[in-house]
Design a protein around this motif. Sequence first.
Motif, PDB file in Angstrom:
ATOM      1  N   GLN A 215     -15.354   0.221 -47.126  1.00  0.00           N
ATOM      2  CA  GLN A 215     -13.993  -0.066 -46.691  1.00  0.00           C
ATOM      3  C   GLN A 215     -13.652  -1.553 -46.735  1.00  0.00           C
ATOM      4  OE1 GLN A 215     -12.866   1.718 -42.990  1.00  0.00           O
ATOM      5  NE2 GLN A 215     -13.975   3.594 -43.408  1.00  0.00           N
ATOM      6  N   SER A 216     -14.537  -2.383 -47.223  1.00  0.00           N
ATOM      7  CA  SER A 216     -14.331  -3.829 -47.137  1.00  0.00           C
ATOM      8  C   SER A 216     -13.029  -4.280 -47.776  1.00  0.00           C
ATOM      9  CB  SER A 216     -15.524  -4.590 -47.709  1.00  0.00           C
ATOM     10  OG  SER A 216     -15.648  -4.372 -49.090  1.00  0.00           O
ATOM     11  N   SER A 217     -12.643  -3.702 -48.914  1.00  0.00           N
ATOM     12  CA  SER A 217     -11.401  -4.149 -49.542  1.00  0.00           C
ATOM     13  C   SER A 217     -10.181  -3.783 -48.699  1.00  0.00           C
ATOM     14  CB  SER A 217     -11.270  -3.607 -50.965  1.00  0.00           C
ATOM     15  OG  SER A 217     -11.244  -2.201 -50.953  1.00  0.00           O
ATOM     16  N   GLN A 218     -10.175  -2.601 -48.075  1.00  0.00           N
ATOM     17  CA  GLN A 218      -9.068  -2.219 -47.201  1.00  0.00           C
ATOM     18  C   GLN A 218      -9.051  -3.079 -45.940  1.00  0.00           C
ATOM     19  OE1 GLN A 218     -11.363  -0.070 -48.415  1.00  0.00           O
ATOM     20  NE2 GLN A 218     -10.410   1.839 -49.076  1.00  0.00           N
ATOM     21  N   LEU A 219     -10.214  -3.394 -45.411  1.00  0.00           N
ATOM     22  CA  LEU A 219     -10.315  -4.155 -44.174  1.00  0.00           C
ATOM     23  C   LEU A 219      -9.877  -5.612 -44.350  1.00  0.00           C
ATOM     24  CD1 LEU A 219     -13.675  -2.751 -42.785  1.00  0.00           C
ATOM     25  CD2 LEU A 219     -11.358  -2.171 -42.053  1.00  0.00           C
ATOM     26  N   GLN A 220      -9.971  -6.115 -45.564  1.00  0.00           N
ATOM     27  CA  GLN A 220      -9.538  -7.492 -45.818  1.00  0.00           C
ATOM     28  C   GLN A 220      -8.050  -7.662 -45.518  1.00  0.00           C
ATOM     29  OE1 GLN A 220     -10.735  -8.741 -49.758  1.00  0.00           O
ATOM     30  NE2 GLN A 220     -12.741  -7.795 -49.490  1.00  0.00           N
ATOM     31  N   ALA A 221      -7.286  -6.618 -45.733  1.00  0.00           N
ATOM     32  CA  ALA A 221      -5.846  -6.683 -45.509  1.00  0.00           C
ATOM     33  C   ALA A 221      -5.467  -6.424 -44.053  1.00  0.00           C
ATOM     34  CB  ALA A 221      -5.144  -5.667 -46.412  1.00  0.00           C
ATOM     35  N   ASP A 222      -6.417  -6.002 -43.251  1.00  0.00           N
ATOM     36  CA  ASP A 222      -6.120  -5.653 -41.861  1.00  0.00           C
ATOM     37  C   ASP A 222      -7.203  -6.219 -40.939  1.00  0.00           C
ATOM     38  OD1 ASP A 222      -5.420  -4.520 -39.445  1.00  0.00           O
ATOM     39  OD2 ASP A 222      -5.328  -2.461 -40.205  1.00  0.00           O
ATOM     40  N   PRO A 223      -7.051  -7.483 -40.521  1.00  0.00           N
ATOM     41  CA  PRO A 223      -8.077  -8.116 -39.688  1.00  0.00           C
ATOM     42  C   PRO A 223      -8.377  -7.359 -38.393  1.00  0.00           C
ATOM     43  CG  PRO A 223      -6.561  -9.767 -40.518  1.00  0.00           C
ATOM     44  CD  PRO A 223      -5.989  -8.429 -40.889  1.00  0.00           C
ATOM     45  N   ALA A 224      -7.379  -6.766 -37.775  1.00  0.00           N
ATOM     46  CA  ALA A 224      -7.619  -6.022 -36.535  1.00  0.00           C
ATOM     47  C   ALA A 224      -8.510  -4.808 -36.797  1.00  0.00           C
ATOM     48  CB  ALA A 224      -6.300  -5.593 -35.902  1.00  0.00           C
ATOM     49  N   ALA A 225      -8.248  -4.104 -37.884  1.00  0.00           N
ATOM     50  CA  ALA A 225      -9.076  -2.948 -38.237  1.00  0.00           C
ATOM     51  C   ALA A 225     -10.489  -3.399 -38.599  1.00  0.00           C
ATOM     52  CB  ALA A 225      -8.454  -2.173 -39.397  1.00  0.00           C
ATOM     53  N   ALA A 226     -10.590  -4.544 -39.263  1.00  0.00           N
ATOM     54  CA  ALA A 226     -11.904  -5.071 -39.626  1.00  0.00           C
ATOM     55  C   ALA A 226     -12.711  -5.397 -38.377  1.00  0.00           C
ATOM     56  CB  ALA A 226     -11.753  -6.309 -40.505  1.00  0.00           C
ATOM     57  N   LEU A 227     -12.083  -6.045 -37.418  1.00  0.00           N
ATOM     58  CA  LEU A 227     -12.791  -6.368 -36.172  1.00  0.00           C
ATOM     59  C   LEU A 227     -13.205  -5.099 -35.436  1.00  0.00           C
ATOM     60  CD1 LEU A 227     -10.828  -9.461 -34.854  1.00  0.00           C
ATOM     61  CD2 LEU A 227     -13.119  -9.405 -35.852  1.00  0.00           C
ATOM     62  N   ALA A 228     -12.351  -4.096 -35.444  1.00  0.00           N
ATOM     63  CA  ALA A 228     -12.706  -2.818 -34.805  1.00  0.00           C
ATOM     64  C   ALA A 228     -13.914  -2.194 -35.494  1.00  0.00           C
ATOM     65  CB  ALA A 228     -11.512  -1.864 -34.829  1.00  0.00           C
ATOM     66  N   LYS A 229     -13.941  -2.264 -36.825  1.00  0.00           N
ATOM     67  CA  LYS A 229     -15.076  -1.725 -37.577  1.00  0.00           C
ATOM     68  C   LYS A 229     -16.351  -2.504 -37.279  1.00  0.00           C
ATOM     69  CE  LYS A 229     -14.741   1.739 -40.306  1.00  0.00           C
ATOM     70  NZ  LYS A 229     -15.200   3.031 -39.847  1.00  0.00           N
ATOM     71  N   LEU A 230     -16.229  -3.833 -37.165  1.00  0.00           N
ATOM     72  CA  LEU A 230     -17.389  -4.657 -36.852  1.00  0.00           C
ATOM     73  C   LEU A 230     -17.913  -4.338 -35.450  1.00  0.00           C
ATOM     74  CD1 LEU A 230     -16.242  -8.055 -38.386  1.00  0.00           C
ATOM     75  CD2 LEU A 230     -17.832  -6.388 -39.368  1.00  0.00           C
ATOM     76  N   ASP A 231     -17.002  -4.041 -34.523  1.00  0.00           N
ATOM     77  CA  ASP A 231     -17.415  -3.631 -33.178  1.00  0.00           C
ATOM     78  C   ASP A 231     -18.109  -2.263 -33.215  1.00  0.00           C
ATOM     79  OD1 ASP A 231     -16.657  -5.888 -31.724  1.00  0.00           O
ATOM     80  OD2 ASP A 231     -14.609  -5.137 -31.414  1.00  0.00           O
ATOM     81  N   GLU A 232     -17.607  -1.356 -34.051  1.00  0.00           N
ATOM     82  CA  GLU A 232     -18.269  -0.053 -34.213  1.00  0.00           C
ATOM     83  C   GLU A 232     -19.687  -0.246 -34.754  1.00  0.00           C
ATOM     84  OE1 GLU A 232     -16.099   2.802 -36.581  1.00  0.00           O
ATOM     85  OE2 GLU A 232     -14.235   2.336 -35.525  1.00  0.00           O
TER      86      GLU A 232
END
Length: 165
Positions: free
Chosen positions: A77-94
């Motif tokens: 999901q890295s390419s999708q997460l690049q466009a959405d920092p909040a979602a990326a941080l949530a994924k990193l917390d997961e």
Amino acid sequence: MPRKTIAVATAALAVALLAGCSTGGSEDGGSDAAGSGSTQTSAPRSATPEAASQSKAEACSAFQSEVEDAAKDLQEQSSQLQADPAAALAKLDELDQSVSEGVASVQNAEVKPKAQAFQAAYRDLLTEVKAITQDPASADMAAFKASTQGLEAASTDFRTVCPSS
């Protein structure tokens, strides 16, 4: 700047995690962990019956099974997460939660400190990523780089105990 930082952080985390955690457990359990040099956090080694009964290969597999899917998901999901920092941080917390569960599943006295060191290094990097995304103008890229290198070192150190099969 936050999106670029999230992209770099996501890629760095995915690479380090996949390199460190998806290598597979040792079939023979015969790797020496001496000379690791990593700092270890938290609990002392346990001499409980659970610790004695979990082989090194089982411990490696337990940690890896908790972390591997989350790391692969992050990478996919890295390419999708690049466009959405909040979602990326949530994924990193997961992913942090998966690493924590992986550490909890390890009872082997030789593998546990390596898993804990990996967790500490991941959390250091996660802290840096969050600081950068909250205040990009004050980003300490030297600290970010040091945290990235720390995670890579912890991954390498983990592989000294849990080499690929």
